[in-house]
Scaffold this motif. Structure first.
Motif, PDB file in Angstrom:
ATOM      1  N   ILE A 109      16.120 -57.196 -63.666  1.00  0.00           N
ATOM      2  CA  ILE A 109      16.477 -58.582 -63.956  1.00  0.00           C
ATOM      3  C   ILE A 109      15.677 -59.076 -65.168  1.00  0.00           C
ATOM      4  O   ILE A 109      14.449 -59.014 -65.180  1.00  0.00           O
ATOM      5  N   LYS A 110      16.419 -59.556 -66.177  1.00  0.00           N
ATOM      6  CA  LYS A 110      15.802 -60.052 -67.421  1.00  0.00           C
ATOM      7  C   LYS A 110      15.496 -61.545 -67.356  1.00  0.00           C
ATOM      8  O   LYS A 110      14.633 -62.031 -68.084  1.00  0.00           O
ATOM      9  N   ALA A 111      16.248 -62.280 -66.516  1.00  0.00           N
ATOM     10  CA  ALA A 111      16.038 -63.723 -66.407  1.00  0.00           C
ATOM     11  C   ALA A 111      16.602 -64.216 -65.081  1.00  0.00           C
ATOM     12  O   ALA A 111      17.563 -63.654 -64.559  1.00  0.00           O
ATOM     13  N   ILE A 112      15.972 -65.272 -64.564  1.00  0.00           N
ATOM     14  CA  ILE A 112      16.432 -65.932 -63.345  1.00  0.00           C
ATOM     15  C   ILE A 112      16.830 -67.348 -63.716  1.00  0.00           C
ATOM     16  O   ILE A 112      16.076 -68.062 -64.396  1.00  0.00           O
ATOM     17  N   TYR A 123      12.615 -72.957 -56.004  1.00  0.00           N
ATOM     18  CA  TYR A 123      12.259 -71.644 -56.544  1.00  0.00           C
ATOM     19  C   TYR A 123      10.821 -71.684 -57.077  1.00  0.00           C
ATOM     20  O   TYR A 123      10.018 -70.803 -56.785  1.00  0.00           O
ATOM     21  N   LYS A 124      10.527 -72.719 -57.867  1.00  0.00           N
ATOM     22  CA  LYS A 124       9.197 -72.836 -58.481  1.00  0.00           C
ATOM     23  C   LYS A 124       8.101 -72.895 -57.406  1.00  0.00           C
ATOM     24  O   LYS A 124       7.057 -72.262 -57.541  1.00  0.00           O
ATOM     25  N   LYS A 125       8.361 -73.619 -56.340  1.00  0.00           N
ATOM     26  CA  LYS A 125       7.352 -73.785 -55.290  1.00  0.00           C
ATOM     27  C   LYS A 125       7.205 -72.538 -54.415  1.00  0.00           C
ATOM     28  O   LYS A 125       6.088 -72.121 -54.102  1.00  0.00           O
ATOM     29  N   PHE A 126       8.316 -71.943 -53.996  1.00  0.00           N
ATOM     30  CA  PHE A 126       8.258 -70.879 -52.993  1.00  0.00           C
ATOM     31  C   PHE A 126       8.417 -69.454 -53.534  1.00  0.00           C
ATOM     32  O   PHE A 126       7.897 -68.524 -52.946  1.00  0.00           O
ATOM     33  N   CYS A 127       9.154 -69.280 -54.623  1.00  0.00           N
ATOM     34  CA  CYS A 127       9.465 -67.929 -55.099  1.00  0.00           C
ATOM     35  C   CYS A 127       8.641 -67.515 -56.307  1.00  0.00           C
ATOM     36  O   CYS A 127       8.172 -66.381 -56.377  1.00  0.00           O
ATOM     37  N   ILE A 133       8.107 -64.629 -62.179  1.00  0.00           N
ATOM     38  CA  ILE A 133       9.151 -64.855 -63.181  1.00  0.00           C
ATOM     39  C   ILE A 133       9.588 -66.316 -63.077  1.00  0.00           C
ATOM     40  O   ILE A 133      10.138 -66.720 -62.054  1.00  0.00           O
ATOM     41  N   MET A 134       9.331 -67.085 -64.134  1.00  0.00           N
ATOM     42  CA  MET A 134       9.741 -68.484 -64.104  1.00  0.00           C
ATOM     43  C   MET A 134      11.250 -68.570 -64.291  1.00  0.00           C
ATOM     44  O   MET A 134      11.807 -67.882 -65.140  1.00  0.00           O
ATOM     45  N   ALA A 135      11.874 -69.388 -63.493  1.00  0.00           N
ATOM     46  CA  ALA A 135      13.314 -69.580 -63.592  1.00  0.00           C
ATOM     47  C   ALA A 135      13.647 -70.545 -64.731  1.00  0.00           C
ATOM     48  O   ALA A 135      12.813 -71.356 -65.132  1.00  0.00           O
ATOM     49  N   ILE A 136      14.865 -70.432 -65.215  1.00  0.00           N
ATOM     50  CA  ILE A 136      15.411 -71.356 -66.205  1.00  0.00           C
ATOM     51  C   ILE A 136      16.379 -72.253 -65.437  1.00  0.00           C
ATOM     52  O   ILE A 136      17.327 -71.767 -64.814  1.00  0.00           O
ATOM     53  N   GLY A 137      16.116 -73.545 -65.436  1.00  0.00           N
ATOM     54  CA  GLY A 137      16.947 -74.478 -64.688  1.00  0.00           C
ATOM     55  C   GLY A 137      18.201 -74.867 -65.453  1.00  0.00           C
ATOM     56  O   GLY A 137      18.126 -75.232 -66.624  1.00  0.00           O
TER      57      GLY A 137
END
Length: 165
Positions: A109-112, A123-127, A133-137
């Motif tokens: 996976i290159k991006a979430i 996602y930011k809090k739990f994953c 890997i920081m997600a892109i909202g």
């Protein structure tokens, strides 16, 4: 509407060729009724993602799975379970996150990406502490998000193309 405890019961869509992971919050009542991701007929997820990929709209569940896998797109949700009123993400209590390693250990996976503000926050809090890997909202494709036009969604979701080529 009454709060219900919901357990996520769809399998994630992914394989070893998946390049991006698209995460919603939790299946809506309509999605649970039809047994598939972004199942509300007015949800714009499948339309915008297929348009961004330059492909015809996938009509059936099988077409959507085939489309996602062919394009390197994994689809899942941040939560495995929670207490929620209908489809109201702001009512979520007692969130239980999914284990993202299930996909991350199989696919490169290159991006979430998260499909909506609440999915991003959860996602930011739990994953994120576990994945690193920081997600892109991205904006929600839900019919409840009528503030965001289709053109604005398309422009925002076009970001996924960078990771699919």
């Amino acid at each position: 509407m009454e709060t219900q405890h919901i357990i996520h019961n769809f399998e994630p869509i992914y394989n070893e060729h998946s390049k991006i992971l698209m995460l919603g919050t939790m299946p809506s009542p309509k999605s649970r009724e039809v047994g598939f991701y972004y199942g509300h007929p007015r949800n714009r997820f499948w339309k915008v993602v297929s348009d961004v990929c330059g492909e015809a709209y996938p009509e059936t569940r099988e077409d959507k799975i085939t489309f996602a896998l062919r394009n390197g797109i994994a689809v899942w949700d941040v939560l495995a379970g929670c207490d929620i009123k209908g489809a109201d993400d702001s009512s979520i209590r007692n969130p239980q996150p999914n284990d993202m390693s299930r996909i991350l250990e199989c696919a490169d996976i290159k991006a979430i990406f998260t499909t909506g503000t609440k999915a991003f926050q959860l996602y930011k809090k739990f994953c994120y502490p576990k994945t690193g890997i920081m997600a892109i909202g991205l904006p929600s494709t839900s019919p409840a998000n009528c503030r965001t036009s289709y053109e604005q969604l398309y422009e925002a979701y076009f970001e996924i193309r960078k990771y699919l080529e």
